[in-house]
Design a protein around this motif. Structure first.
Motif, PDB file in Angstrom:
ATOM      1  N   GLY A  55      27.452 -26.994  58.920  1.00 10.44           N
ATOM      2  CA  GLY A  55      27.692 -26.027  59.977  1.00 10.44           C
ATOM      3  C   GLY A  55      29.144 -25.969  60.398  1.00 10.44           C
ATOM      4  O   GLY A  55      29.537 -25.064  61.128  1.00 10.44           O
TER       5      GLY A  55
ATOM      6  N   ALA B  61      24.258 -21.743  52.535  1.00 12.46           N
ATOM      7  CA  ALA B  61      24.096 -20.696  53.548  1.00 12.46           C
ATOM      8  C   ALA B  61      24.362 -19.309  52.983  1.00 12.46           C
ATOM      9  O   ALA B  61      23.838 -18.312  53.507  1.00 12.46           O
ATOM     10  N   GLY B  62      25.154 -19.220  51.922  1.00 12.16           N
ATOM     11  CA  GLY B  62      25.477 -17.920  51.329  1.00 12.16           C
ATOM     12  C   GLY B  62      25.371 -17.971  49.814  1.00 12.16           C
ATOM     13  O   GLY B  62      26.413 -17.898  49.131  1.00 12.16           O
TER      14      GLY B  62
ATOM     15  N   ILE C 182      28.047 -24.576  52.896  1.00 10.67           N
ATOM     16  CA  ILE C 182      28.492 -23.186  52.810  1.00 10.67           C
ATOM     17  C   ILE C 182      27.831 -22.492  51.620  1.00 10.67           C
ATOM     18  O   ILE C 182      27.373 -21.345  51.724  1.00 10.67           O
TER      19      ILE C 182
ATOM     20  N   GLY D 170      28.381 -13.342  57.563  1.00  7.49           N
ATOM     21  CA  GLY D 170      27.137 -14.018  57.918  1.00  7.49           C
ATOM     22  C   GLY D 170      27.051 -15.461  57.493  1.00  7.49           C
ATOM     23  O   GLY D 170      26.025 -16.113  57.729  1.00  7.49           O
ATOM     24  N   VAL D 171      28.110 -15.999  56.894  1.00  7.64           N
ATOM     25  CA  VAL D 171      28.109 -17.387  56.426  1.00  7.64           C
ATOM     26  C   VAL D 171      28.894 -18.236  57.418  1.00  7.64           C
ATOM     27  O   VAL D 171      30.043 -17.906  57.742  1.00  7.64           O
ATOM     28  N   PRO D 172      28.319 -19.337  57.914  1.00  9.90           N
ATOM     29  CA  PRO D 172      29.067 -20.192  58.846  1.00  9.90           C
ATOM     30  C   PRO D 172      30.236 -20.860  58.144  1.00  9.90           C
ATOM     31  O   PRO D 172      30.118 -21.331  57.012  1.00  9.90           O
ATOM     32  N   VAL D 173      31.372 -20.904  58.824  1.00  9.21           N
ATOM     33  CA  VAL D 173      32.583 -21.497  58.260  1.00  9.21           C
ATOM     34  C   VAL D 173      33.377 -22.161  59.379  1.00  9.21           C
ATOM     35  O   VAL D 173      33.139 -21.908  60.558  1.00  9.21           O
TER      36      VAL D 173
ATOM     37  N   SER E 115      32.107 -17.530  61.534  1.00 13.04           N
ATOM     38  CA  SER E 115      31.373 -17.037  60.373  1.00 13.04           C
ATOM     39  C   SER E 115      32.153 -15.899  59.731  1.00 13.04           C
ATOM     40  O   SER E 115      33.000 -15.263  60.367  1.00 13.04           O
TER      41      SER E 115
END
Length: 471
Positions: free
Chosen positions: A223, A352-353, A349, A51-54, A48
């Motif tokens: 994810g 999520a952000g 993505i 705070g964003v999953p990557v 991440s």
């Protein structure tokens, strides 16, 4: 011996080792997987930023090959498969962002009008390409470097500005060293019967258009692709497989009809062994039992690279092109080799952000790896400098991270297929031993899964007389 009474040790917990273990378990074998590092997945790694999953390693898989997508579905990730939300990558060539021309095969053009419209290649370069039809046939022999062949037919400019950046994205390698027969086998065969390279590309494209299934070319996973090895590992554990991390295999040896794998705290006894470790580790393990294979494995070279992942306030990145990113030809003399606009490319993505924009750059390729020794802050600064020049990004990231992948991608030079054949011949002389991984049949996830399945099927077939692949 039936598969149900078979114990197989798999050494290596990357996607190849995990896929081999999964196939073996499906075939009824009892499996112990041994991984030296503290995590599974190899070059597939979820993380991440802000705070964003990557993804911090590989971010997509070729969907036109079935193996990786099928594995994802088999371990419960089918509903999380996602194609890219946008395409349309560009090439930063001759001082401007230019559209990736259509009608090419890994940068080798078939549609000259599309290439001319893109502006990637100069008018002089286009004129050189047009000479292809009038040139005598090129002798390619048993193999030839892609850059050498394409350069002789079409000129160096198309290699340097189109083929190089595309191959660099796959292999982090040098087009003038990479094997045509290995990296582009269909084109290699077509080149044997078509004196014109352009004609060969067009013939392949026409054949592909007639056979190509509908659907996206690439797939990601909600994810991150890094979820795939974790899901495979969960299925293995549920099926009773033993997974050992932070456990280095010190030695393997053949004792009678069994294999012994010496670990720091115990010795495993197995009916069969799959070595799914990178070439240097495979060489070490096989040095005594298969010295011929170890000698060949010693010749495998690797490229290292760094991935720089940065998160910006979305309002600060609003002027970026609505594309998946851009490639940078090495002849441009820039630090970065490519940039992916992750928040554009992947819907998960962006979701999520929503207030964050994530992108990443890559630095380093085979023979050009000195920058990887610089501080993280230097690599971020170099990326921001090139991003500013390329797309006008002037913002400061709210968070960044640098992931160095030392010896991340094996190289496939001219003669690679012969080397692989020799390795496998040495290994096959020993009962119950197989190898698999990116060093052999392909660096992409589907190729790694396919090689793992072949290794597992051959093990199951030798331990279960009369069984065929997949039975």
């Amino acid at each position: 011996m039936s598969a149900a009474h078979t114990h197989v040790v798999v050494i290596g917990g990357g996607i190849s080792g995990l896929a081999a273990a999964h196939r073996l378990v499906e075939g009824g074998a009892r499996v112990t997987l041994v991984e030296a590092s503290d995590r599974l997945g190899g070059k597939l790694k979820a993380g991440s930023v802000a705070g964003v999953p990557v993804d911090l390693g590989a971010e997509s898989m070729l969907a036109r090959r079935p193996e990786a997508v099928a594995l994802a579905r088999a371990v419960g990730l089918g509903e999380r498969l996602q194609p890219p939300a946008v395409g349309g990558a560009t090439v930063w060539s001759r001082g401007a962002q230019r559209p990736m021309p259509t009608g090419h095969m890994m940068g080798v053009p078939g549609d000259l009008s599309a290439l001319a419209a893109s502006g990637v290649v100069s008018p002089e370069g286009l004129a050189r390409i047009a000479r292809d039809a009038d040139l005598p046939p090129t002798e390619i022999g048993d193999d030839i470097a892609i850059g050498a062949y394409v350069g002789e037919r079409l000129g160096r400019e198309v290699v340097d500005r189109l083929v190089e950046p595309l191959l660099g994205g796959v292999y982090a390698g040098d087009a003038y060293r990479i094997s045509l027969r290995t990296a582009m086998p269909q084109l290699f065969e077509a080149a044997r019967t078509h004196p014109s390279l352009i004609a060969a590309v067009r013939a392949l494209q026409a054949r592909s258009a007639a056979r190509q299934p509908a659907g996206p070319v690439f797939m990601g996973i909600d994810g991150g692709i890094g979820q795939l090895p974790l899901a495979v590992a969960d299925r293995l554990r549920a099926a009773g497989a033993e997974i050992l991390t932070r456990t280095r295999a010190d030695e393997v040896r053949r004792t009678g009809a069994a294999w012994e794998v010496r670990l720091p705290d115990r010795t495993l006894t197995a009916d069969a062994l799959v070595v799914a470790a990178p070439a240097p580790e495979a060489r070490r393990l096989l040095a005594t039992v298969a010295p011929g294979a170890a000698t060949e494995l010693a010749t495998v070279e690797y490229a290292s690279m760094a991935l720089i992942t940065m998160a910006f306030r979305r309002s600060d990145a609003g002027g970026l092109p609505r594309s998946s990113g851009f490639l940078v030809p090495p002849v441009e003399g820039r630090k970065i080799k490519a940039s992916t606009f992750a928040s554009h490319k992947w819907g998960w993505i962006a979701d999520a952000g929503p207030e964050t924009f994530v992108l990443r750059t890559s630095i380093g390729r085979f023979g050009d790896e000195e920058d990887l020794e610089r501080e993280d802050t230097d690599l971020v600064a170099a990326s921001l400098k090139d991003l500013g020049d390329a797309v006008g990004l002037a913002a400061t990231p709210v968070e960044s991270r640098v992931d160095r992948w030392y010896a991340g991608l094996p190289q496939y030079p001219v003669g690679h297929l012969g080397r692989v054949a020799r390795i496998r011949a040495h290994v096959a002389a020993l009962p119950g031993l197989r190898v698999c991984g990116a060093a052999y049949d392909g660096v992409g996830i589907p190729a790694c899964v396919a090689g793992a399945h072949t290794a597992a099927d051959e093990i199951l077939a030798t331990l279960t007389p009369g069984a065929g692949p997949g039975e």
